[in-house]
Design a protein around this motif. Structure first.
Motif, PDB file in Angstrom:
ATOM      1  N   ILE A  61      26.267  27.745  48.829  1.00  0.00           N
ATOM      2  CA  ILE A  61      27.163  28.894  48.648  1.00  0.00           C
ATOM      3  C   ILE A  61      26.675  29.840  47.546  1.00  0.00           C
ATOM      4  N   PRO A  62      26.291  29.371  46.369  1.00  0.00           N
ATOM      5  CA  PRO A  62      25.842  30.324  45.342  1.00  0.00           C
ATOM      6  C   PRO A  62      24.577  31.092  45.728  1.00  0.00           C
ATOM      7  N   PHE A  63      23.778  30.534  46.624  1.00  0.00           N
ATOM      8  CA  PHE A  63      22.553  31.211  47.028  1.00  0.00           C
ATOM      9  C   PHE A  63      22.784  32.187  48.172  1.00  0.00           C
ATOM     10  N   VAL A  64      23.866  31.995  48.923  1.00  0.00           N
ATOM     11  CA  VAL A  64      24.193  32.892  50.038  1.00  0.00           C
ATOM     12  C   VAL A  64      24.811  34.176  49.513  1.00  0.00           C
ATOM     13  N   ASP A  65      25.682  34.050  48.528  1.00  0.00           N
ATOM     14  CA  ASP A  65      26.386  35.208  47.995  1.00  0.00           C
ATOM     15  C   ASP A  65      25.933  35.459  46.565  1.00  0.00           C
ATOM     16  N   ARG A  66      25.042  36.423  46.369  1.00  0.00           N
ATOM     17  CA  ARG A  66      24.494  36.718  45.048  1.00  0.00           C
ATOM     18  C   ARG A  66      25.121  37.967  44.432  1.00  0.00           C
ATOM     19  N   SER A  67      26.051  38.588  45.124  1.00  0.00           N
ATOM     20  CA  SER A  67      26.648  39.837  44.658  1.00  0.00           C
ATOM     21  C   SER A  67      27.577  39.583  43.468  1.00  0.00           C
ATOM     22  N   PRO A  68      27.494  40.429  42.435  1.00  0.00           N
ATOM     23  CA  PRO A  68      28.406  40.278  41.299  1.00  0.00           C
ATOM     24  C   PRO A  68      29.788  40.878  41.574  1.00  0.00           C
ATOM     25  N   LEU A  69      29.948  41.560  42.708  1.00  0.00           N
ATOM     26  CA  LEU A  69      31.204  42.208  43.042  1.00  0.00           C
ATOM     27  C   LEU A  69      32.299  41.182  43.336  1.00  0.00           C
ATOM     28  N   GLY A  70      33.402  41.253  42.619  1.00  0.00           N
ATOM     29  CA  GLY A  70      34.527  40.358  42.851  1.00  0.00           C
ATOM     30  C   GLY A  70      34.404  39.003  42.200  1.00  0.00           C
ATOM     31  N   VAL A  71      33.415  38.817  41.321  1.00  0.00           N
ATOM     32  CA  VAL A  71      33.239  37.521  40.663  1.00  0.00           C
ATOM     33  C   VAL A  71      34.413  37.263  39.729  1.00  0.00           C
ATOM     34  N   GLY A  72      34.974  36.089  39.797  1.00  0.00           N
ATOM     35  CA  GLY A  72      36.069  35.705  38.924  1.00  0.00           C
ATOM     36  C   GLY A  72      37.441  36.126  39.418  1.00  0.00           C
ATOM     37  N   ILE A  73      37.492  36.823  40.545  1.00  0.00           N
ATOM     38  CA  ILE A  73      38.769  37.236  41.118  1.00  0.00           C
ATOM     39  C   ILE A  73      39.096  36.270  42.242  1.00  0.00           C
ATOM     40  N   LEU A  74      40.273  35.682  42.158  1.00  0.00           N
ATOM     41  CA  LEU A  74      40.671  34.700  43.159  1.00  0.00           C
ATOM     42  C   LEU A  74      40.703  35.337  44.542  1.00  0.00           C
ATOM     43  N   PHE A  75      40.006  34.773  45.495  1.00  0.00           N
ATOM     44  CA  PHE A  75      39.878  35.246  46.877  1.00  0.00           C
ATOM     45  C   PHE A  75      39.159  36.586  46.965  1.00  0.00           C
ATOM     46  N   THR A  76      38.629  37.119  45.890  1.00  0.00           N
ATOM     47  CA  THR A  76      37.841  38.349  45.842  1.00  0.00           C
ATOM     48  C   THR A  76      38.684  39.610  46.012  1.00  0.00           C
ATOM     49  N   SER A  77      39.623  39.615  46.958  1.00  0.00           N
ATOM     50  CA  SER A  77      40.421  40.814  47.224  1.00  0.00           C
ATOM     51  C   SER A  77      41.674  40.414  47.997  1.00  0.00           C
ATOM     52  N   ASP A  78      42.520  41.407  48.284  1.00  0.00           N
ATOM     53  CA  ASP A  78      43.685  41.123  49.127  1.00  0.00           C
ATOM     54  C   ASP A  78      43.248  40.725  50.530  1.00  0.00           C
ATOM     55  N   LYS A  79      42.172  41.374  51.008  1.00  0.00           N
ATOM     56  CA  LYS A  79      41.647  40.996  52.319  1.00  0.00           C
ATOM     57  C   LYS A  79      41.136  39.554  52.294  1.00  0.00           C
ATOM     58  N   GLY A  80      40.573  39.144  51.170  1.00  0.00           N
ATOM     59  CA  GLY A  80      40.120  37.763  51.015  1.00  0.00           C
ATOM     60  C   GLY A  80      41.265  36.769  51.103  1.00  0.00           C
ATOM     61  N   LYS A  81      42.441  37.145  50.577  1.00  0.00           N
ATOM     62  CA  LYS A  81      43.624  36.281  50.692  1.00  0.00           C
ATOM     63  C   LYS A  81      44.041  36.147  52.151  1.00  0.00           C
ATOM     64  N   ARG A  82      44.045  37.261  52.870  1.00  0.00           N
ATOM     65  CA  ARG A  82      44.423  37.211  54.289  1.00  0.00           C
ATOM     66  C   ARG A  82      43.405  36.390  55.084  1.00  0.00           C
ATOM     67  N   ILE A  83      42.140  36.513  54.722  1.00  0.00           N
ATOM     68  CA  ILE A  83      41.090  35.727  55.393  1.00  0.00           C
ATOM     69  C   ILE A  83      41.292  34.242  55.132  1.00  0.00           C
ATOM     70  N   ALA A  84      41.617  33.872  53.895  1.00  0.00           N
ATOM     71  CA  ALA A  84      41.835  32.463  53.562  1.00  0.00           C
ATOM     72  C   ALA A  84      43.038  31.912  54.321  1.00  0.00           C
ATOM     73  N   ILE A  85      44.110  32.689  54.386  1.00  0.00           N
ATOM     74  CA  ILE A  85      45.300  32.240  55.120  1.00  0.00           C
ATOM     75  C   ILE A  85      44.982  32.100  56.604  1.00  0.00           C
ATOM     76  N   PHE A  86      44.290  33.086  57.175  1.00  0.00           N
ATOM     77  CA  PHE A  86      43.909  33.029  58.588  1.00  0.00           C
ATOM     78  C   PHE A  86      43.031  31.806  58.855  1.00  0.00           C
ATOM     79  N   SER A  87      42.047  31.564  57.980  1.00  0.00           N
ATOM     80  CA  SER A  87      41.139  30.422  58.165  1.00  0.00           C
ATOM     81  C   SER A  87      41.884  29.099  58.087  1.00  0.00           C
ATOM     82  N   ALA A  88      42.836  29.004  57.163  1.00  0.00           N
ATOM     83  CA  ALA A  88      43.604  27.758  57.040  1.00  0.00           C
ATOM     84  C   ALA A  88      44.457  27.525  58.280  1.00  0.00           C
ATOM     85  N   ILE A  89      45.128  28.573  58.754  1.00  0.00           N
ATOM     86  CA  ILE A  89      45.965  28.428  59.951  1.00  0.00           C
ATOM     87  C   ILE A  89      45.104  28.100  61.175  1.00  0.00           C
TER      88      ILE A  89
END
Length: 163
Positions: A61-89
């Motif tokens: 995982i750390p080698f696939v995503d090397r972008s500093p954008l969104g580092v330290g933000i839980l789920f990266t963004s609001d869209k990331g939260k929706r993606i996590a919920i969708f993936s879990a369901i």
């Protein structure tokens, strides 16, 4: 929890005896996922290949995503939260569907016929695992147009929900 521990006796059996193995032998709770895999596929696939591939992918995982954008933000963004919920369901629905399929339909002896055991113990389970992971990626791409990090969040969420 302390009160429950005092009031409720645990369902313990006799003291452990290393010379007598219980039948059926049960793994500790933290190996429950591997024990379940062993029920449904070949031991080499369930006990070695699937866990090894999962650990390698998690380590990558750390080698696939090397972008500093969104580092330290839980789920990266609001869209990331929706993606996590969708993936879990998605993962929970797929898991329940596969469990119900295995319990009520499965691959009976008449369906297997003269097919070698490697097909229904190794090839079909591996194709199902990879197929549903690819389907998740396709669905995420269709519905969310995720960044690479958001896609990794979705796949990791699916892994955790499966585990």
């Amino acid at each position: 929890l302390l009160v429950a521990a005092i009031l409720v006796n645990p369902p313990l059996v006799e003291l452990a005896n290393p010379t007598v193995t219980p039948n059926p032998a049960k793994a500790p709770w933290y190996f429950l996922n591997l024990q379940e895999l062993l029920l449904h596929m070949h031991p080499s696939l369930a006990g070695v290949i699937v866990p090894s591939v999962a650990l390698v992918l998690i380590a990558a995982i750390p080698f696939v995503d090397r972008s500093p954008l969104g580092v330290g933000i839980l789920f990266t963004s609001d869209k990331g939260k929706r993606i996590a919920i969708f993936s879990a369901i998605y993962t929970v629905i797929v898991e329940f569907a596969l469990i119900l399929f295995d319990a009520y339909i499965g691959l009976s002896a008449s369906l297997r016929g003269d097919v070698p055991t490697i097909v229904y113990e190794q090839i079909i389970p591996a194709m199902i695992i990879v197929g549903f992971a690819i389907l998740l990626v396709v669905l995420l791409q269709m519905f969310f147009k995720p960044t690479r990090r958001e896609l990794v969040v979705g796949l990791f969420t699916a892994f955790v929900a499966t585990y």
